[in-house]
Design an enzyme around this catalytic site. Structure first.
Site, mmCIF file in Angstrom:
data_model
loop_
_atom_site.group_PDB
_atom_site.id
_atom_site.type_symbol
_atom_site.label_atom_id
_atom_site.label_comp_id
_atom_site.label_asym_id
_atom_site.label_seq_id
_atom_site.Cartn_x
_atom_site.Cartn_y
_atom_site.Cartn_z
ATOM 1 N N GLY A 1 7.828 16.827 4.541
ATOM 2 C CA GLY A 1 8.846 17.316 3.598
ATOM 3 C C GLY A 1 8.561 16.832 2.177
ATOM 4 N N CYS B 1 15.928 16.768 16.562
ATOM 5 C CA CYS B 1 16.142 16.085 15.285
ATOM 6 C C CYS B 1 17.465 15.346 15.268
ATOM 7 C CB CYS B 1 16.069 17.092 14.152
ATOM 8 S SG CYS B 1 17.111 18.522 14.422
ATOM 9 N N GLU C 1 15.014 20.500 6.222
ATOM 10 C CA GLU C 1 15.639 19.858 7.392
ATOM 11 C C GLU C 1 14.610 18.880 7.931
ATOM 12 O OE1 GLU C 1 18.621 20.216 8.279
ATOM 13 O OE2 GLU C 1 19.306 22.192 7.632
ATOM 14 N N GLY D 1 10.913 19.863 9.720
ATOM 15 C CA GLY D 1 9.829 19.025 10.227
ATOM 16 C C GLY D 1 10.048 17.589 9.781
ATOM 17 N N SER D 2 8.972 16.853 9.691
ATOM 18 C CA SER D 2 9.094 15.422 9.401
ATOM 19 C C SER D 2 9.389 15.166 7.919
ATOM 20 C CB SER D 2 7.792 14.724 9.783
ATOM 21 O OG SER D 2 6.736 15.254 9.002
ATOM 22 N N THR D 3 9.951 14.003 7.655
ATOM 23 C CA THR D 3 10.225 13.616 6.267
ATOM 24 C C THR D 3 8.911 13.472 5.495
ATOM 25 O OG1 THR D 3 12.287 12.561 6.907
ATOM 26 C CG2 THR D 3 11.318 11.834 4.832
ATOM 27 N N ALA D 4 7.863 12.984 6.167
ATOM 28 C CA ALA D 4 6.577 12.788 5.473
ATOM 29 C C ALA D 4 6.040 14.126 4.954
ATOM 30 C CB ALA D 4 5.571 12.145 6.426
#
Ligand code: NAD
Length: 470
Positions: free
Chosen positions: A227, A278, A244, A222-225
């Protein structure tokens, strides 16, 4: 074998109090699902934990057979799954889309079943013998996104099950029905409670899953935020993580390419799944010598690719999966236009139309610092940046916090390899972008995450390494 209406009957919430899942092409409600409470999540984790020892005690050969049987079950209901996926995610049946994704689930399950896991003899001499073995971790918590909801869930499920873990899977809210259907199909052949789906809403169930003391490992895509939140939540129990996360992949086109030859591959590298991938090519850097010709050839390809409702066989690009993503793409393109960048194609969505359709968009002569370049657009809008100096463009490619993939385009392989070695990315493709293989490790550098999926590396990542010494 299921039909698509059978599948829906299996997974929709009949009480009418659930969350509606919407067709992003038409805005119609496909069906509703009821998010679990945190208490129900914990009950699910308990069941998966109770089922795990028996699953782990099967022989590896038996677990491999179960993976093949799950693949068979998906294959038998492939068309129904693809139809539901197309309706809920928006991606067309045709092209590298819904049928392709369901086929990918089958391929990944089978390849994961067939991968050999040799015992590693690390030392075997007069000092003694040390072997490395890989043991089950217990319960794996899997959290998947909405762009490739079925395939990414399988990337998490398949290696986890193979290594003797049971899995509790939290689908993304806006593609919950597709994942519930996939799990229902697999559960026609898997032992009870080896794979449990836990629908949720707003991050509560996902967060509780990560914090559960009975979950030994979390696989998150999913998103870095989000994560980063998961990293924090994992601290309580030192929960293992594979992350990821987001990507903003650069493609660098060297001056010696033939633009007509690479245009189609450039297009699909960027626009697969309508850009909601992604590891799609999200910023294209083209040398000044061939810039105009690359833009022309890419425009010819892009203008001819049909976009529309996924169930229409003619289409190969679809709507954005949700309105929030439409708004992100729209804002970034509007900012680029306001900055003076040149719209070559698209950039003119009908904001009042039914559905989340954003037209295929190419933006040329854009400043490399523009938001459309440096932020992850995750949609069908590609910025094309002109460059003259190779060192400068490598610097720009490496300048962001992301490092998932990158590509170099040149007929001169040794030259391309030299550039590839200087790029900070988990994968560098040469003369293509974004292709994945179930045996080839995949994952990100920098804030695109850590850990690797697929192949032997991916299997080891969902196991506890154990040294047998002596
Ligand atoms: P997202 O981060 O918003 O959501 C991903 C999942 O996390 C969903 O299931 C969501 O419900 C859940 N979640 C939300 N808050 C949570 C919390 N606090 N704790 C636990 N779980 C929580 O991502 P998305 O919008 O679904 O997907 C798009 C993003 O995913 C993009 O940034 C894309 O680049 C990235 N992505 C990365 C890869 C990769 O392999 N690196 C693959 C696909 C997508």
């Amino acid at each position: 074998m299921f039909t698509s209406s059978h599948l829906l009957d299996l997974v929709v919430d009949e009480t009418g109090r659930g969350i509606a899942s919407l067709d992003p092409a038409t805005g119609e409600t496909i069906g509703s699902f009821r998010p679990m409470t945190v208490a129900e999540l914990h009950e699910s984790v308990d069941r998966a934990a109770q089922a795990q020892p028996a699953w782990a005690s099967l022989s590896d050969a038996e677990r491999r057979r179960f993976l093949h049987r799950a693949a068979d079950a998906i294959e038998e209901s492939a068309e129904a799954l693809a139809e539901l996926l197309s309706r809920e995610q928006g991606k067309p049946l045709n092209g590298p889309n819904a049928r392709f994704e369901v086929g990918g689930c089958v391929a990944w399950l089978r390849a994961t079943a067939e991968t050999e896991i040799p015992v590693e003899v690390i030392v075997d001499d007069e000092t003694g013998r040390a072997e490395m073995h890989y043991r089950p971790l217990g319960v794996v918590g899997a959290i998947s996104p909405w762009n490739w909801p079925m395939m990414i869930s399988i990337w998490q499920i398949a290696p986890s099950l193979r290594m003797g873990n049971t899995v509790v899977l939290k689908p993304a809210e806006t593609t919950t029905l597709s994942v519930l259907a996939l799990v229902a199909v697999m559960n026609t052949v898997l032992p009870e409670d080896v794979l449990i789906a836990v629908p949720g809403s707003g991050g509560t169930v996902g967060d509780a899953l990560v914090r559960s003391p009975k979950v030994s490992k979390v696989m998150f895509t999913g998103s870095t935020a989000v994560g980063k939140k998961i990293i924090e939540a994992s601290a309580a129990n030192v929960t293992r993580l594979t992350l990821e996360l987001g990507g903003n992949d650069a493609g660098i086109v060297l001056p010696d390419v033939d633009p007509a030859v690479i245009a189609e591959d450039l297009f699909w590298g960027a626009f697969i799944n309508t850009g909601q991938t992604c590891a799609a090519l999200k910023r294209l850097y083209v040398h000044d010598d061939i810039y105009d010709r690359v833009v022309d050839e890419l425009t010819k390809v892009a203008a001819a690719v049909p976009m529309g409702r996924g169930l229409d066989e003619a289409n190969v690009l679809g709507p954005l999966q949700n309105r929030a993503q439409f708004t992100i793409v729209d804002e970034l393109v509007e900012a680029a236009k306001a900055s003076g960048a040149r719209v070559v194609l698209g950039g003119d969505p009908d904001r009042d139309a039914v559905g989340n359709f954003y037209p295929t968009t190419l933006i040329a002569d854009i400043d490399p610092r523009e938001r459309l370049v440096v932020e992850e657009q995750f949609g069908p809008a590609l910025p094309i940046i002109r460059y003259t100096d190779l060192d400068d463009v490598i610097g720009l490619a490496n300048a962001l916090e992301y490092g998932l993939g990158a590509s170099v385009w040149s007929p001169d392989r040794s030259r391309a390899l030299e550039v590839a070695a200087r790029l900070t990315a988990g994968t560098v493709w040469i003369n293509s972008h974004g292709g994945l293989h179930p045996l080839v490790p995949f994952g990100g550098a920098k804030q695109s995450g850590y850990g690797r999926e697929f192949g032997l590396e991916g299997l080891k990542a969902v196991a506890e390494p154990q040294v047998i010494s002596g």
